[in-house]
Design a protein around this motif. Structure first.
Motif, PDB file in Angstrom:
ATOM      1  N   THR A 259      -7.178  -0.235  -0.875  1.00 25.29           N
ATOM      2  CA  THR A 259      -5.866  -0.875  -0.899  1.00 25.29           C
ATOM      3  C   THR A 259      -5.301  -0.789  -2.312  1.00 25.29           C
ATOM      4  O   THR A 259      -5.983  -1.108  -3.289  1.00 25.29           O
ATOM      5  CB  THR A 259      -5.991  -2.355  -0.492  1.00 25.29           C
TER       6      THR A 259
ATOM      7  N   SER B  73      -0.989   6.594   3.497  1.00 26.11           N
ATOM      8  CA  SER B  73      -1.590   5.433   2.852  1.00 26.11           C
ATOM      9  C   SER B  73      -0.968   5.182   1.480  1.00 26.11           C
ATOM     10  O   SER B  73      -0.864   4.031   1.043  1.00 26.11           O
ATOM     11  CB  SER B  73      -3.109   5.600   2.735  1.00 26.11           C
TER      12      SER B  73
ATOM     13  N   SER C 124      -6.058  -3.232  -5.521  1.00 27.26           N
ATOM     14  CA  SER C 124      -7.211  -4.104  -5.267  1.00 27.26           C
ATOM     15  C   SER C 124      -8.324  -3.933  -6.295  1.00 27.26           C
ATOM     16  O   SER C 124      -9.165  -4.819  -6.434  1.00 27.26           O
ATOM     17  CB  SER C 124      -7.765  -3.855  -3.862  1.00 27.26           C
TER      18      SER C 124
ATOM     19  N   LYS D 166      -4.708  -1.916   7.599  1.00 23.55           N
ATOM     20  CA  LYS D 166      -3.775  -2.756   6.852  1.00 23.55           C
ATOM     21  C   LYS D 166      -4.315  -3.060   5.457  1.00 23.55           C
ATOM     22  O   LYS D 166      -5.510  -2.902   5.177  1.00 23.55           O
ATOM     23  CB  LYS D 166      -3.521  -4.055   7.608  1.00 23.55           C
ATOM     24  N   ARG D 167      -3.448  -3.508   4.587  1.00 24.50           N
ATOM     25  CA  ARG D 167      -3.851  -3.884   3.232  1.00 24.50           C
ATOM     26  C   ARG D 167      -4.967  -4.928   3.299  1.00 24.50           C
ATOM     27  O   ARG D 167      -4.864  -5.912   4.035  1.00 24.50           O
ATOM     28  CB  ARG D 167      -2.662  -4.451   2.455  1.00 24.50           C
TER      29      ARG D 167
ATOM     30  N   SER E 257       6.841   1.070   4.964  1.00 26.21           N
ATOM     31  CA  SER E 257       5.908  -0.035   4.695  1.00 26.21           C
ATOM     32  C   SER E 257       6.140  -1.193   5.657  1.00 26.21           C
ATOM     33  O   SER E 257       5.190  -1.816   6.140  1.00 26.21           O
ATOM     34  CB  SER E 257       6.055  -0.510   3.245  1.00 26.21           C
TER      35      SER E 257
ATOM     36  N   SER F 178       0.624   1.666   0.728  1.00 29.70           N
ATOM     37  CA  SER F 178      -0.363   0.971  -0.113  1.00 29.70           C
ATOM     38  C   SER F 178      -1.589   0.524   0.659  1.00 29.70           C
ATOM     39  O   SER F 178      -2.336  -0.345   0.216  1.00 29.70           O
ATOM     40  CB  SER F 178       0.270  -0.248  -0.815  1.00 29.70           C
ATOM     41  N   CYS F 179      -1.823   1.107   1.838  1.00 32.39           N
ATOM     42  CA  CYS F 179      -2.925   0.699   2.714  1.00 32.39           C
ATOM     43  C   CYS F 179      -4.170   1.546   2.467  1.00 32.39           C
ATOM     44  O   CYS F 179      -4.081   2.674   1.992  1.00 32.39           O
ATOM     45  CB  CYS F 179      -2.493   0.826   4.179  1.00 32.39           C
TER      46      CYS F 179
END
Length: 386
Positions: free
Chosen positions: A149, A343, A152, A369-370, A297, A347-348
């Motif tokens: 992600t 992705s 992260s 998902k994120r 998104s 941002s996933c």
């Protein structure tokens, strides 16, 4: 260490200490030469950057986290110049050799980290993924590849390419070390709800029918809920790829503008041309690309609210040979971006892994998902990926 694959940068060795006991004890760590490691320079695949680097006195926090968890550093690895390619070539330091098939490209830009793991010289390959720089070399070398992600993981002391897409990530030969890495870097555990898997027909229609059939059969054979959908977005793959490439080129120019203006002759012609293209984009183009990203998104956010994962082929076409003409390599990159950009735009996280087929493995991905990073590994384990 003997390195016939040109996976590692030829730096003199320096003592990099690691914890004697930890969750990554016994695992050897190869680090892409974009991250600072105390006692080593950082070249980012460019001779001028290497000359200006000097020996670093501190280590990137993410690398230090891995060392503190017990991973043993075995060297800094080759990368495409400025991390701005998906092929694995480098006019300054050479192209690493793909251990799985020496006639094929190794994939990039985390080429050296992928090759080090594939050749058995490391257990964990730390790289970066902007437009596919972990997922593509993982696929080409038959590895597990994790694009986390966005945001992260700690990216301090990491040379940027396109910050709104850049993420540190990892490659391993199997799921066990990947799960251990996720724990070591603090990824939260997945919830207990079993997701269903979506198969987007428009995306699978872009690859060979026989490969599609084998991927879908592999998913359905493991007892999980699988359903086909026409598409995951109202936008076409061409529109999404254009938006992604536009933002990437602008940010890549901004990240490397000072190097380009100071030493344009120190950059490979194809990389310099792409940087120059980014400098010529107008504000309207970038604004429209950003609008498309925001729209996509939102669509993906609504989709993933339904507790689903999306299955994707990792690559759009078979990897080319290492001696393929530059124009054909550019065509390969463009085809792959249509699948790899999803992705990045959302941002996933995405997990890439090989599945067996007659004549050799093919690479499948799970896209979630994120924050669902650990869920991707849990589902891959249920699919008996190894």
């Amino acid at each position: 260490m003997r390195d016939p694959w040109n996976a590692f940068m030829p730096y003199p060795g320096s003592d990099v200490r690691h914890a004697a006991i930890g969750p990554l004890s016994g695992f050897r760590l190869a680090v892409k030469d974009l991250f600072d490691v105390a006692g080593y320079p950082t070249a980012a695949g460019n001779a001028a950057v290497l000359a200006a680097s000097g020996i670093k006195t501190s280590t990137a926090p993410l690398v230090q986290t891995l060392l503190d968890a017990g991973a043993c550093f075995v060297g800094k690895t080759n990368t495409d110049e400025l991390a701005y390619s998906l092929v694995g070539g480098n006019i300054h330091f050479g192209m690493p050799i793909n251990p799985r098939d020496p006639d094929l490209i190794p994939g990039g830009s985390s080429s050296g980290s992928a090759v080090a793991v594939a050749a058995g010289l490391a257990d964990i390959g730390l790289g970066t993924d902007t437009s596919g720089s972990i997922r593509l070399p993982a696929a080409v070398n038959g590895l597990i590849g994790w694009r986390p992600t966005h945001g992260s993981l700690d990216n301090r002391a990491l040379r940027p390419l396109a910050p709104s897409f850049d993420v540190p990530g990892f490659m391993t030969k199997s799921l066990e070390p990947m799960a251990a890495v996720m724990s070591a870097v603090g990824m939260p555990a997945a919830n207990d709800r079993t997701p269903s898997i979506l198969i987007p027909e428009d995306i699978f229609a872009t690859i060979d029918d026989a490969v599609t059939d084998e991927m879908i059969a592999s998913l359905r054979s493991n007892g999980m809920a699988v359903r086909e959908v026409g598409s995951i977005s109202s936008l076409s793959l061409d529109e999404l790829a254009w938006a992604f490439t536009t933002i990437l080129q602008r940010e890549a120019w901004e990240s490397n503008r000072s190097l380009f203006e100071r030493s344009p002759q120190a950059i490979a012609p194809d990389i310099a041309a792409r940087l120059l293209t980014g400098s010529l984009l107008n504000g309207g183009e970038v604004q429209e690309a950003s609008r498309i990203r925001e729209h996509f998104s939102r669509e993906i956010g609504r989709l993933f609210a339904e507790n689903v994962l999306v299955a994707l082929p990792t690559l759009a076409v078979r990897p080319p040979g290492r001696d393929t003409a530059p124009q054909c390599l550019a065509t390969f990159r463009s085809a792959c971006i249509k699948l790899l950009c999803l992705s990045g735009l959302s941002s996933c996280p995405q997990l890439t892994f090989p599945i067996a087929r007659p004549g050799g493995n093919i690479s499948l991905s799970l896209f979630g998902k994120r924050g669902a990073d650990r869920m991707l590994v849990d589902v891959a384990q249920r699919l008996r990926v190894e």
